[in-house]
Design a protein around this motif. Sequence first.
Motif, PDB file in Angstrom:
ATOM      1  N   ALA A 225       0.839  -1.194   0.000  1.00  0.00           N
ATOM      2  CA  ALA A 225       0.000   0.000   0.000  1.00  0.00           C
ATOM      3  C   ALA A 225       0.876   1.247   0.000  1.00  0.00           C
ATOM      4  O   ALA A 225       1.987   1.249   0.535  1.00  0.00           O
ATOM      5  N   ARG A 226       0.325   2.331  -0.613  1.00  0.00           N
ATOM      6  CA  ARG A 226       0.948   3.650  -0.589  1.00  0.00           C
ATOM      7  C   ARG A 226      -0.155   4.693  -0.511  1.00  0.00           C
ATOM      8  O   ARG A 226      -1.279   4.473  -0.992  1.00  0.00           O
ATOM      9  N   ALA A 227       0.190   5.853   0.065  1.00  0.00           N
ATOM     10  CA  ALA A 227      -0.807   6.906   0.275  1.00  0.00           C
ATOM     11  C   ALA A 227      -0.424   8.166  -0.474  1.00  0.00           C
ATOM     12  O   ALA A 227       0.758   8.480  -0.648  1.00  0.00           O
ATOM     13  N   VAL A 228      -1.445   8.896  -0.917  1.00  0.00           N
ATOM     14  CA  VAL A 228      -1.294  10.224  -1.513  1.00  0.00           C
ATOM     15  C   VAL A 228      -2.284  11.136  -0.803  1.00  0.00           C
ATOM     16  O   VAL A 228      -3.477  10.832  -0.718  1.00  0.00           O
ATOM     17  N   ARG A 229      -1.780  12.288  -0.315  1.00  0.00           N
ATOM     18  CA  ARG A 229      -2.624  13.202   0.451  1.00  0.00           C
ATOM     19  C   ARG A 229      -2.710  14.559  -0.234  1.00  0.00           C
ATOM     20  O   ARG A 229      -1.775  15.005  -0.898  1.00  0.00           O
ATOM     21  N   GLY A 230      -3.881  15.194  -0.052  1.00  0.00           N
ATOM     22  CA  GLY A 230      -4.062  16.552  -0.521  1.00  0.00           C
ATOM     23  C   GLY A 230      -4.335  16.693  -2.005  1.00  0.00           C
ATOM     24  O   GLY A 230      -3.967  17.702  -2.616  1.00  0.00           O
ATOM     25  N   ILE A 231      -5.005  15.711  -2.607  1.00  0.00           N
ATOM     26  CA  ILE A 231      -5.287  15.804  -4.043  1.00  0.00           C
ATOM     27  C   ILE A 231      -6.479  16.721  -4.283  1.00  0.00           C
ATOM     28  O   ILE A 231      -7.252  17.030  -3.361  1.00  0.00           O
ATOM     29  N   ASP A 232      -6.618  17.154  -5.532  1.00  0.00           N
ATOM     30  CA  ASP A 232      -7.791  17.924  -5.943  1.00  0.00           C
ATOM     31  C   ASP A 232      -8.912  16.928  -6.232  1.00  0.00           C
ATOM     32  O   ASP A 232      -8.842  16.165  -7.202  1.00  0.00           O
ATOM     33  N   PRO A 233      -9.959  16.890  -5.410  1.00  0.00           N
ATOM     34  CA  PRO A 233     -11.010  15.867  -5.613  1.00  0.00           C
ATOM     35  C   PRO A 233     -11.796  16.052  -6.899  1.00  0.00           C
ATOM     36  O   PRO A 233     -12.479  15.128  -7.331  1.00  0.00           O
ATOM     37  N   HIS A 234     -11.695  17.239  -7.496  1.00  0.00           N
ATOM     38  CA  HIS A 234     -12.467  17.500  -8.714  1.00  0.00           C
ATOM     39  C   HIS A 234     -11.619  17.377  -9.967  1.00  0.00           C
ATOM     40  O   HIS A 234     -12.103  17.680 -11.070  1.00  0.00           O
ATOM     41  N   ALA A 235     -10.375  16.935  -9.829  1.00  0.00           N
ATOM     42  CA  ALA A 235      -9.506  16.820 -10.996  1.00  0.00           C
ATOM     43  C   ALA A 235     -10.049  15.736 -11.918  1.00  0.00           C
ATOM     44  O   ALA A 235     -10.301  14.610 -11.484  1.00  0.00           O
ATOM     45  N   PRO A 236     -10.229  16.043 -13.206  1.00  0.00           N
ATOM     46  CA  PRO A 236     -10.784  15.035 -14.120  1.00  0.00           C
ATOM     47  C   PRO A 236      -9.712  14.050 -14.570  1.00  0.00           C
ATOM     48  O   PRO A 236      -8.512  14.330 -14.511  1.00  0.00           O
ATOM     49  N   SER A 237     -10.150  12.901 -15.020  1.00  0.00           N
ATOM     50  CA  SER A 237      -9.230  11.938 -15.617  1.00  0.00           C
ATOM     51  C   SER A 237      -8.799  12.444 -16.976  1.00  0.00           C
ATOM     52  O   SER A 237      -9.595  13.043 -17.705  1.00  0.00           O
ATOM     53  N   TYR A 401      -1.945  14.376 -12.168  1.00  0.00           N
ATOM     54  CA  TYR A 401      -3.201  14.923 -12.671  1.00  0.00           C
ATOM     55  C   TYR A 401      -4.107  15.502 -11.578  1.00  0.00           C
ATOM     56  O   TYR A 401      -5.081  16.183 -11.898  1.00  0.00           O
ATOM     57  N   ALA A 402      -3.842  15.210 -10.298  1.00  0.00           N
ATOM     58  CA  ALA A 402      -4.692  15.736  -9.233  1.00  0.00           C
ATOM     59  C   ALA A 402      -3.899  16.438  -8.153  1.00  0.00           C
ATOM     60  O   ALA A 402      -4.477  16.847  -7.135  1.00  0.00           O
ATOM     61  N   GLY A 403      -2.592  16.583  -8.333  1.00  0.00           N
ATOM     62  CA  GLY A 403      -1.793  17.244  -7.315  1.00  0.00           C
ATOM     63  C   GLY A 403      -1.605  16.343  -6.114  1.00  0.00           C
ATOM     64  O   GLY A 403      -1.620  15.104  -6.202  1.00  0.00           O
ATOM     65  N   GLY A 404      -1.424  16.956  -4.944  1.00  0.00           N
ATOM     66  CA  GLY A 404      -1.193  16.177  -3.737  1.00  0.00           C
ATOM     67  C   GLY A 404       0.259  15.778  -3.611  1.00  0.00           C
ATOM     68  O   GLY A 404       1.130  16.164  -4.405  1.00  0.00           O
ATOM     69  N   ALA A 405       0.548  15.000  -2.603  1.00  0.00           N
ATOM     70  CA  ALA A 405       1.929  14.591  -2.336  1.00  0.00           C
ATOM     71  C   ALA A 405       1.922  13.256  -1.622  1.00  0.00           C
ATOM     72  O   ALA A 405       0.935  12.859  -0.994  1.00  0.00           O
ATOM     73  N   THR A 406       3.054  12.562  -1.725  1.00  0.00           N
ATOM     74  CA  THR A 406       3.237  11.308  -1.000  1.00  0.00           C
ATOM     75  C   THR A 406       4.445  11.444  -0.091  1.00  0.00           C
ATOM     76  O   THR A 406       5.416  12.137  -0.430  1.00  0.00           O
ATOM     77  N   ASP A 407       4.355  10.812   1.057  1.00  0.00           N
ATOM     78  CA  ASP A 407       5.476  10.888   2.002  1.00  0.00           C
ATOM     79  C   ASP A 407       6.556   9.849   1.717  1.00  0.00           C
ATOM     80  O   ASP A 407       7.540   9.744   2.446  1.00  0.00           O
ATOM     81  N   GLY A 408       6.368   9.051   0.669  1.00  0.00           N
ATOM     82  CA  GLY A 408       7.363   8.054   0.306  1.00  0.00           C
ATOM     83  C   GLY A 408       7.269   6.769   1.098  1.00  0.00           C
ATOM     84  O   GLY A 408       8.006   5.809   0.818  1.00  0.00           O
ATOM     85  N   ALA A 409       6.368   6.698   2.064  1.00  0.00           N
ATOM     86  CA  ALA A 409       6.234   5.479   2.861  1.00  0.00           C
ATOM     87  C   ALA A 409       5.596   4.383   2.031  1.00  0.00           C
ATOM     88  O   ALA A 409       4.631   4.616   1.295  1.00  0.00           O
ATOM     89  N   VAL A 410       6.132   3.169   2.149  1.00  0.00           N
ATOM     90  CA  VAL A 410       5.641   2.029   1.377  1.00  0.00           C
ATOM     91  C   VAL A 410       5.414   0.859   2.322  1.00  0.00           C
ATOM     92  O   VAL A 410       6.305   0.509   3.119  1.00  0.00           O
TER      93      VAL A 410
END
Length: 833
Positions: A225-237, A401-410
């Motif tokens: 598992a990996r996490a991404v935080r702070g994305i734009d929820p309205h970003a289109p595919s 495509y939606a921004g946000g960031a990952t802390d690199g934790a895997v």
Amino acid sequence: MRVGLSWLREYVELPAGVTGAEVEAALVGLGIEVDGVVDQRETIKGDLVVGRVLEIEELTGFKKPIRFCRLDIGRAEPQEVICGATNFAVGDLVPVILPGGVLPGGFEVGSRKTYGRISNGMICSARELGISDEHAGIIVFPADISAKPGDDARPVVGLDDVLFELEITPDRGYGMSVRGIGRELSHAFGVPFRDLGAVDAPGATETPAYQVIVEDTVGCDRFAARAVRGIDPHAPSPGWMTRRLTAAGIRTLGLAVDITNYLMLEYGQPMHAFDLAKLRGPLLVRRAHQGEKLTTLDGVARVLDAEDMVICDTGFDEAVASSGVGVPISLAAVMGGETSEVAPDTVDVLFEAAHWDPVMVGRTARRHKLFSEAAKRWERGVDPALPLVALDRAVRLLIEYAGGATDGAVLDLDHVQPPTPVTLDPGLPARHIGVPYTTERVIETLTEVGCTVAASGDVLTVTPPTWRPDLTDPADLVEEVARLDGYDKVPSVLPIAPPGNGLTAQQRRRRSVARALAENGYVEVLSYPFVGPAALEALGIDEPAVRLANPISDEEPLLRTSLLPPLLATLRRNLGRGLRDVALYEMGLIFKPRPGAGAPPEMGVERRPTDEQLAAADAVVPEQPWHVAVVLAGEAEAAGWWGEGRPAGWADAVEAARIALDAAGVPAGRVQIRNAEHAPWHPGRCAEIAVDGVVVGHAGELHPAAVAGLELPRRTSAMELDLGALPVADVTPGPRISTFPPALIDVALVVDAGVAAAEVERALVAGAGELLEAVRLFDVYTSEQLGADRKSLAYKLTFRAPDRTLTAQEAVAARDAAVAEASTRVGAVLRGA
């Protein structure tokens, strides 16, 4: 699975001018079934062009916005089109279909008057062109595209691809991905393969992306598992992604979910996206508890089985946290749950990629009738080396495509066992296939598949790649050699049929009986051998039956002990569909349980069972004799201007027994027919059929209660014989044909009403001696003069000698001897004497 040629080219360097037909032939040659090939250019008929918006006139007075547009489509005069979308402006480039064109679904576009203006064509949305579900507005091309007004718009909107509809066999799970099909095409065309799934990806970190405990490492041997935080929820595919998903038949559901579906199609690795904000505690991967409930993403509340795997949230409340078992939030490998799904307002996403037991997934999907795209791949086998690669790609796509960031934790809980090497004799493929494969060719083809091959003397040690869990035996490797070398090289040689001994006596008997019944008007049917307790109860059949452990229908869990229950069901079905006069027969096995038979012994598949195990298994197998049965209802002889006709009755059922026995080679003199009581027949109209004193069946009219219970007509009759109980037929001597005239004498004998006509006939035959050629009952007479308990039976006797003309004295003497024997045996008295 549906995949486009342009996507495949990202993995394999196909020749520039290769056609869809050539790709189809290559796939078929590799053993991959192609259900269809669709050229997307042909999905839209007519002119679909790029148009530049020159003018927009807003029409008023209508309930919705209506625009009258003038478009430059590369012609002398602007094209005038009515459009209800408002997401474009003057100067934009848009797709325009001109009059005479046909959109997907058969929608024809023409010139028509609407809203007081003439509309010559239509400006198109993505859904109207069949490239996505988007219909909020029409497609507006980027200003920097190279196309100009009047150019074909198909390449611009992505309708220049060739799609292949593939049917992947259960043993080739890797084929349910672009990666797998691309690898296959590289074999077929002999071109390089770019494996985008064999790249370096970040491994497990000391601090995991999320706390997860895997309780059952057999059902789930890898969980990442990996996490991404702070994305734009309205970003289109992105458009390229939605086009490929739509072409593959998958709906777009938002960027995070679309990414998981896209990577499932590309890599063959199913994934799941959780809303991190909805997870309240550590996740627990375990077997479900019997009776647990989970509402899946399709809105169905499902009752879980102890074999199902679930992902649980252990932090819902203090009681759940203290129990340590958690609340199920996902039916693992099949479908997620409602409580943790990604929503339109999700800003923190946890991507999960795991590896699940194929057997568990297959049973779960069938148990819940939930054949998701993920389940189809899991039960066929997924590459366990893919989770980290898929996670890394998913994280990068989501951030791009939606921004946000990952802390690199895997997180990577890896319990995967390496593939088991297979020992192969390099000469085995040549011996089995008939093609002289050299050792070098065998090694070359297996290496091309992805196997690691080590040669040691005359033995090859082959280690399959992680994406080929189906390669477990030498026979699997032999098939791969033949497949990659080319099935067309395998010679087509018909084997020489060994001489046989012809049909067995039992086979000849069955065919003779079937032919005789068919020639006498009976129609053969084939029934399933399953019956239910209700049918047996209706017929009054009270005898033990074999119960199936896994019946096809819970209403019919038993194996038939008689042919009559399913045969009578067929009779009722035919009567219910309008047939009035029905005569059916069936031949087949019945199943008699062995008294005291227990459970069969446990036998594995790792070796051949011992003789003792086979004998123990045979001891519990039910006896399976061959029976023949007939049922009939309605008229045996049709009514008409020639007469009243005759309804079928018990006598016809008895005659059917005679026909069957005669065809089976049993002489009439060895057959005894007498009154009997046997369910499901009428106690007063049931005949017991015996051969040499051994009962082999029954015939007659069915019991009124059985007829009423099965909703059959009155007087419905039936017959059933055990063909296996009949004696082997003797060699039939050729008939002696005499050229001398017969002597015909009629006799009428008075006997008690309870004496069977067959008993009287046997007595006449025994007394008449060798001169008697034939005897036939032609009349039965009762009257007050004879007595209430007496009857008269009239027979025609035919006498003939093979070497002379009989005198009247000889014929009469034979007649008297026959009457005397009948008098001795059954008390017959010559009528009128």
